[in-house]
Design a protein around this motif. Sequence first.
Motif, PDB file in Angstrom:
ATOM      1  N   GLU A  11       0.812  -1.129   0.083  1.00  0.00           N
ATOM      2  CA  GLU A  11       0.053   0.092   0.041  1.00  0.00           C
ATOM      3  C   GLU A  11       0.929   1.169   0.213  1.00  0.00           C
ATOM      4  N   VAL A  12       0.561   2.176  -0.905  1.00  0.00           N
ATOM      5  CA  VAL A  12       1.443   3.447  -1.151  1.00  0.00           C
ATOM      6  C   VAL A  12       0.687   4.642  -1.007  1.00  0.00           C
ATOM      7  N   ASP A  13       1.198   5.385  -0.132  1.00  0.00           N
ATOM      8  CA  ASP A  13       0.568   6.546   0.666  1.00  0.00           C
ATOM      9  C   ASP A  13       1.565   7.895   0.459  1.00  0.00           C
ATOM     10  N   ILE A  14       0.986   9.109  -0.130  1.00  0.00           N
ATOM     11  CA  ILE A  14       1.861  10.325   0.165  1.00  0.00           C
ATOM     12  C   ILE A  14       1.376  11.126   1.106  1.00  0.00           C
ATOM     13  N   LEU A  15       2.250  11.610   2.032  1.00  0.00           N
ATOM     14  CA  LEU A  15       1.897  12.437   3.118  1.00  0.00           C
ATOM     15  C   LEU A  15       2.611  13.580   3.282  1.00  0.00           C
ATOM     16  N   LEU A  16       1.983  14.843   3.249  1.00  0.00           N
ATOM     17  CA  LEU A  16       2.719  16.289   3.383  1.00  0.00           C
ATOM     18  C   LEU A  16       3.186  16.239   4.767  1.00  0.00           C
ATOM     19  N   ASN A  17       4.270  16.895   4.854  1.00  0.00           N
ATOM     20  CA  ASN A  17       4.756  17.476   6.258  1.00  0.00           C
ATOM     21  C   ASN A  17       3.922  18.396   6.944  1.00  0.00           C
ATOM     22  N   ASP A  18       3.368  19.258   6.427  1.00  0.00           N
ATOM     23  CA  ASP A  18       2.370  20.095   6.893  1.00  0.00           C
ATOM     24  C   ASP A  18       0.780  20.019   6.636  1.00  0.00           C
ATOM     25  N   ALA A  19       0.485  18.926   6.523  1.00  0.00           N
ATOM     26  CA  ALA A  19      -0.778  18.643   6.300  1.00  0.00           C
ATOM     27  C   ALA A  19      -1.624  19.107   7.190  1.00  0.00           C
ATOM     28  N   ASP A  20      -1.257  19.153   8.484  1.00  0.00           N
ATOM     29  CA  ASP A  20      -2.073  19.466   9.643  1.00  0.00           C
ATOM     30  C   ASP A  20      -2.658  21.059   9.697  1.00  0.00           C
ATOM     31  N   SER A  21      -1.580  21.824   9.081  1.00  0.00           N
ATOM     32  CA  SER A  21      -1.697  23.276   9.201  1.00  0.00           C
ATOM     33  C   SER A  21      -2.156  23.687   7.731  1.00  0.00           C
ATOM     34  N   ARG A  22      -1.986  23.249   6.819  1.00  0.00           N
ATOM     35  CA  ARG A  22      -2.002  23.696   5.367  1.00  0.00           C
ATOM     36  C   ARG A  22      -3.659  23.812   5.110  1.00  0.00           C
ATOM     37  N   LYS A 173       1.132   5.697  -7.129  1.00  0.00           N
ATOM     38  CA  LYS A 173       0.069   6.509  -6.442  1.00  0.00           C
ATOM     39  C   LYS A 173       0.364   8.159  -6.496  1.00  0.00           C
ATOM     40  N   GLU A 174      -0.884   8.510  -6.936  1.00  0.00           N
ATOM     41  CA  GLU A 174      -0.971  10.127  -7.306  1.00  0.00           C
ATOM     42  C   GLU A 174      -1.685  10.825  -6.086  1.00  0.00           C
ATOM     43  N   MET A 175      -1.320  11.986  -5.836  1.00  0.00           N
ATOM     44  CA  MET A 175      -2.109  13.021  -5.234  1.00  0.00           C
ATOM     45  C   MET A 175      -2.022  14.549  -5.541  1.00  0.00           C
ATOM     46  N   ASP A 176      -3.344  15.015  -5.986  1.00  0.00           N
ATOM     47  CA  ASP A 176      -3.248  16.236  -6.461  1.00  0.00           C
ATOM     48  C   ASP A 176      -3.336  17.291  -5.263  1.00  0.00           C
ATOM     49  N   ILE A 177      -2.943  18.426  -5.874  1.00  0.00           N
ATOM     50  CA  ILE A 177      -2.800  19.543  -5.099  1.00  0.00           C
ATOM     51  C   ILE A 177      -3.563  20.821  -5.903  1.00  0.00           C
ATOM     52  N   VAL A 178      -3.908  21.857  -5.236  1.00  0.00           N
ATOM     53  CA  VAL A 178      -4.398  22.833  -5.909  1.00  0.00           C
ATOM     54  C   VAL A 178      -3.369  24.160  -5.861  1.00  0.00           C
ATOM     55  N   VAL A 179      -3.338  24.783  -6.876  1.00  0.00           N
ATOM     56  CA  VAL A 179      -2.402  26.009  -6.793  1.00  0.00           C
ATOM     57  C   VAL A 179      -3.284  27.277  -7.267  1.00  0.00           C
ATOM     58  N   HIS A 180      -3.016  28.377  -6.558  1.00  0.00           N
ATOM     59  CA  HIS A 180      -3.596  29.600  -6.800  1.00  0.00           C
ATOM     60  C   HIS A 180      -2.581  30.651  -7.177  1.00  0.00           C
ATOM     61  N   THR A 181      -2.856  31.376  -8.180  1.00  0.00           N
ATOM     62  CA  THR A 181      -1.975  32.597  -8.522  1.00  0.00           C
ATOM     63  C   THR A 181      -2.391  33.861  -8.019  1.00  0.00           C
ATOM     64  N   LEU A 182      -1.645  34.623  -7.209  1.00  0.00           N
ATOM     65  CA  LEU A 182      -1.981  35.777  -6.447  1.00  0.00           C
ATOM     66  C   LEU A 182      -1.597  37.021  -7.225  1.00  0.00           C
ATOM     67  N   SER A 183      -2.283  38.017  -7.022  1.00  0.00           N
ATOM     68  CA  SER A 183      -1.913  39.307  -7.581  1.00  0.00           C
ATOM     69  C   SER A 183      -1.891  40.452  -6.770  1.00  0.00           C
ATOM     70  N   THR A 184      -1.311  41.633  -7.185  1.00  0.00           N
ATOM     71  CA  THR A 184      -1.620  42.841  -6.627  1.00  0.00           C
ATOM     72  C   THR A 184      -2.551  43.617  -6.923  1.00  0.00           C
ATOM     73  N   TYR A 185      -2.787  44.821  -6.548  1.00  0.00           N
ATOM     74  CA  TYR A 185      -3.995  45.815  -7.160  1.00  0.00           C
ATOM     75  C   TYR A 185      -3.313  46.248  -8.554  1.00  0.00           C
ATOM     76  N   PRO A 186      -3.770  46.249  -9.631  1.00  0.00           N
ATOM     77  CA  PRO A 186      -3.267  46.906 -10.773  1.00  0.00           C
ATOM     78  C   PRO A 186      -3.196  48.113 -10.745  1.00  0.00           C
ATOM     79  N   GLU A 187      -2.139  48.682 -11.275  1.00  0.00           N
ATOM     80  CA  GLU A 187      -1.705  50.129 -11.334  1.00  0.00           C
ATOM     81  C   GLU A 187      -2.605  50.939 -12.147  1.00  0.00           C
ATOM     82  N   LEU A 188      -2.873  50.467 -13.351  1.00  0.00           N
ATOM     83  CA  LEU A 188      -3.958  50.897 -14.127  1.00  0.00           C
ATOM     84  C   LEU A 188      -5.127  50.232 -14.289  1.00  0.00           C
ATOM     85  N   ASN A 189      -6.214  51.019 -13.819  1.00  0.00           N
ATOM     86  CA  ASN A 189      -7.504  50.271 -13.848  1.00  0.00           C
ATOM     87  C   ASN A 189      -8.643  51.173 -14.186  1.00  0.00           C
TER      88      ASN A 189
END
Length: 366
Positions: A11-22, A173-189
């Motif tokens: 049985e194969v499993d993937i565990l993240l080190n910061d799984a409890d806090s992430r 064994k595969e484990m998906d994660i989600v990635v968000h891209t963050l931005s700052t307020y655009p200078e020209l709006n």
Amino acid sequence: MSFFGFGQSVEVDILLNDADSRKRAEHKTEDGKKDKYFLFYDGETVSGKVSLALKNPNKRLEHQGIKVEFIGQIESWHLHFVCEHPSARNGLPSKLLLCSSSPAELYYDRGNHHEFVSLVKDLARPGEITQSQAFDFEFTHVEKPYESYTGQNVKLRYFLRATISRRLNDVVKEMDIVVHTLSTYPELNSSIKMEVGIEDCLHIEFEYNKSKYHLKDVIVGKIYFLLVRIKIKHMEIDIIKRETTGTGPNVYHENDTIAKYEIMDGAPVRGESIPIRLFLAGYELTPTMRDINKKFSVRYYLNLVLIDEEERRYFKQQEVVLWRKGDIVRKSMSHQAAIASQRFEGTTSLGEARTPGQLSDGNSRQ
């Protein structure tokens, strides 16, 4: 995941080190359902353990090597026709043939995979395992340039994959994660202000307070009626998501109406002003994605729709840029992710979106 071979299973499993806090984030799957995945940002380290649990303690597990990979992948699929054509009986391919009389069915071609991130860590050389054990891994400051996305014809995913190489069948064994891209307020709006209409029949002016909105923003605007000679009974604003995949002659467009917001019910008169206040937080939106790895794009449009008493529809589209605001989560982010959040993609100027059925300075009707 279990492997049933000659004498031993594991049985194969993937565990993240910061799984409890992430933090976890909801993400839509291909079947339209939502599930929660661990949330990461560009530049963050991905570390953890690959755990191997032997099912039969008295037997050994032979292998050709153990590895773990971090992969960023774009998968696209498109709808094709398959039919029973006479040429198919002669050994010729029957896919993509146009059939007028033969039975045909639809299928999705899911063979197009492209990896834009591929990192590998070898955990063990070829040998044998006699007892359950775990292997540590760490991918430092991993570049994750794009947002996770699942659409109509394309999927962008990040995942960890642990592999035990075997002579007959690998154990994976595969484990998906989600990635968000963050931005700052655009200078020209800058605001959006346009005059549109049908000659001698309808002349309106609409204005939106901004051209770029974060995903929890509020669209504020006004509609001014300068000339009304058509009996308008209803007006609404739609949020349209347009997904574009492919290149050259093989470009596919998928339009999805995310929201319909009624702004008027009844006949307007000349000089009347209709306010607009549309909250984006309640809708399933993603940031605008332009030419992602030269594979696909996701753009958003505000579609102003007017319907007259004869059920004729008049509309005008305007592109807006959506972005994910980073200030809210920055306090809980790691240092490298906070640096990455300073980036802002998609600040190019907006052009006017035109289609044959839109409102314009001339006659236009859908």
